[in-house]
Design a protein around this motif. Structure first.
Motif, PDB file in Angstrom:
ATOM      1  N   LEU A 228      44.781  96.928  -7.745  1.00 42.63           N
ATOM      2  CA  LEU A 228      46.055  96.218  -7.783  1.00 42.63           C
ATOM      3  C   LEU A 228      47.031  96.868  -8.760  1.00 42.63           C
ATOM      4  O   LEU A 228      48.242  96.865  -8.535  1.00 42.63           O
ATOM      5  CB  LEU A 228      45.823  94.755  -8.151  1.00 42.63           C
ATOM      6  CG  LEU A 228      45.057  93.941  -7.102  1.00 42.63           C
ATOM      7  CD1 LEU A 228      44.700  92.574  -7.645  1.00 42.63           C
ATOM      8  CD2 LEU A 228      45.876  93.813  -5.814  1.00 42.63           C
ATOM      9  N   ALA A 229      46.494  97.422  -9.834  1.00 41.56           N
ATOM     10  CA  ALA A 229      47.352  98.093 -10.812  1.00 41.56           C
ATOM     11  C   ALA A 229      47.858  99.439 -10.294  1.00 41.56           C
ATOM     12  O   ALA A 229      48.831  99.980 -10.827  1.00 41.56           O
ATOM     13  CB  ALA A 229      46.593  98.292 -12.119  1.00 41.56           C
ATOM     14  N   SER A 230      47.216  99.962  -9.259  1.00 42.01           N
ATOM     15  CA  SER A 230      47.576 101.299  -8.769  1.00 42.01           C
ATOM     16  C   SER A 230      48.855 101.300  -7.946  1.00 42.01           C
ATOM     17  O   SER A 230      49.465 102.359  -7.727  1.00 42.01           O
ATOM     18  CB  SER A 230      46.433 101.861  -7.917  1.00 42.01           C
ATOM     19  OG  SER A 230      46.362 101.186  -6.661  1.00 42.01           O
ATOM     20  N   GLY A 231      49.262 100.130  -7.432  1.00 42.63           N
ATOM     21  CA  GLY A 231      50.457 100.068  -6.606  1.00 42.63           C
ATOM     22  C   GLY A 231      50.236 100.420  -5.154  1.00 42.63           C
ATOM     23  O   GLY A 231      51.191 100.468  -4.371  1.00 42.63           O
ATOM     24  N   ARG A 232      49.008 100.648  -4.751  1.00 49.12           N
ATOM     25  CA  ARG A 232      48.733 100.991  -3.347  1.00 49.12           C
ATOM     26  C   ARG A 232      48.975  99.778  -2.445  1.00 49.12           C
ATOM     27  O   ARG A 232      48.932  98.634  -2.895  1.00 49.12           O
ATOM     28  CB  ARG A 232      47.293 101.482  -3.209  1.00 49.12           C
ATOM     29  CG  ARG A 232      47.045 102.823  -3.913  1.00 49.12           C
ATOM     30  CD  ARG A 232      45.568 103.083  -4.096  1.00 49.12           C
ATOM     31  NE  ARG A 232      44.842 103.091  -2.829  1.00 49.12           N
ATOM     32  CZ  ARG A 232      43.508 103.095  -2.736  1.00 49.12           C
ATOM     33  NH1 ARG A 232      42.772 103.062  -3.846  1.00 49.12           N
ATOM     34  NH2 ARG A 232      42.927 103.121  -1.562  1.00 49.12           N
ATOM     35  N   PRO A 233      49.208  99.982  -1.134  1.00 51.50           N
ATOM     36  CA  PRO A 233      49.464  98.868  -0.211  1.00 51.50           C
ATOM     37  C   PRO A 233      48.265  97.919  -0.153  1.00 51.50           C
ATOM     38  O   PRO A 233      47.095  98.348  -0.199  1.00 51.50           O
ATOM     39  CB  PRO A 233      49.672  99.556   1.140  1.00 51.50           C
ATOM     40  CG  PRO A 233      49.998 100.963   0.825  1.00 51.50           C
ATOM     41  CD  PRO A 233      49.292 101.292  -0.456  1.00 51.50           C
ATOM     42  N   LEU A 234      48.545  96.604  -0.032  1.00 51.62           N
ATOM     43  CA  LEU A 234      47.460  95.630   0.045  1.00 51.62           C
ATOM     44  C   LEU A 234      46.600  95.816   1.282  1.00 51.62           C
ATOM     45  O   LEU A 234      45.436  95.401   1.316  1.00 51.62           O
ATOM     46  CB  LEU A 234      48.026  94.207   0.024  1.00 51.62           C
ATOM     47  CG  LEU A 234      48.589  93.722  -1.320  1.00 51.62           C
ATOM     48  CD1 LEU A 234      49.063  92.281  -1.195  1.00 51.62           C
ATOM     49  CD2 LEU A 234      47.553  93.841  -2.428  1.00 51.62           C
TER      50      LEU A 234
END
Length: 247
Positions: A228-234
């Motif tokens: 979640l901290a990585s900013g990748r798409p959910l």
């Protein structure tokens, strides 16, 4: 092993003087978690054991407290007697929480099956428990002197706050025998975890398996937080559980 008692209860009603030991490292590992009950609750669910009491049912007197340790158990029984007549008649105090404190070793947690809307533990009792190294108490029933127990840092999970004494109204019938707390069975030596969310009771025979499952969840939860901290798409969020619905 027997030890000197305080004369508050028939020694025959103390079923164990020394608690059975927990598996090595389990209590220390769970106590190192900031708020362990969610993880422990999930592990107990996985193992099919009902060991959870909601924090909205037995409420903590000191928010932010988190304790893990073996249970010293005590069971009280209501007396069929007029308490006002008993007080005037000089009847003896039949509660024996002091005897449980006499058995307490550092790190223990007192668990009381007690009377409702009356006190099962007051300020002197809390101070005695704290002096002996007790971490706190879980009580199905009431307490009093809550300001005092808060002031000394002795957290209690209970369902009633009342100034009404339990003296003359109930008696202690057993120490370190089985008790039932809101439908959950607790045996002496079982591991108690308590925090703001509630209380979890881990029977000793499940302790190692619960600890192993909790350790695994710590790793997988951290992986989820890192994602979640990585900013990748959910849509790329890892799914360790089977997908229930697919288009």
């Amino acid at each position: 092993m027997t030890r000197d008692t305080m004369g508050r209860i028939d020694p025959a009603l103390i079923r164990l003087y020394d608690l059975p030991p927990a598996p090595a490292g389990v209590i220390e590992m769970l106590a190192a978690i900031e708020a362990p009950c969610e993880l422990v609750s999930d592990a107990l669910d996985d193992l099919g054991f009902n060991g959870v009491i909601a924090g909205s049912v037995l409420r903590p007197t000191i928010l932010g407290s988190s304790i893990v340790g073996p249970a010293i158990t005590l069971r009280n029984r209501l007396l069929d007697i007029d308490p006002f007549e008993a007080a005037r008649g000089g009847h003896l105090n039949r509660q024996a929480d002091f005897e449980a404190h006499n058995l307490t070793r550092p790190g223990d947690i007192l668990v009381i099956e007690g009377g409702q809307e009356i006190s099962n533990l007051g300020g002197i009792s809390a101070t005695m428990a704290k002096r002996q190294g007790g971490l706190g108490a879980v009580i199905d029933g009431g307490i009093r002197d809550v300001r005092h127990s808060r002031s000394i840092g002795y957290p209690i999970w209970c369902n009633d706050l009342t100034p009404r004494t339990g003296r003359w109204r109930q008696e202690t019938v057993e120490i370190n025998g089985p008790v039932t707390i809101r439908g959950v069975a607790v045996n002496p030596g079982d591991i108690v975890c308590a925090d703001d969310s509630g209380i979890c009771i881990i029977p000793l025979y499940l302790a190692e398996e619960v600890a192993a499952r909790v350790a695994t969840r710590i790793v997988t939860d951290q992986a989820s937080l890192d994602f979640l901290a990585s900013g990748r798409p959910l849509s790329e969020f890892p799914r360790p559980d089977p997908v229930m619905y697919q288009e």
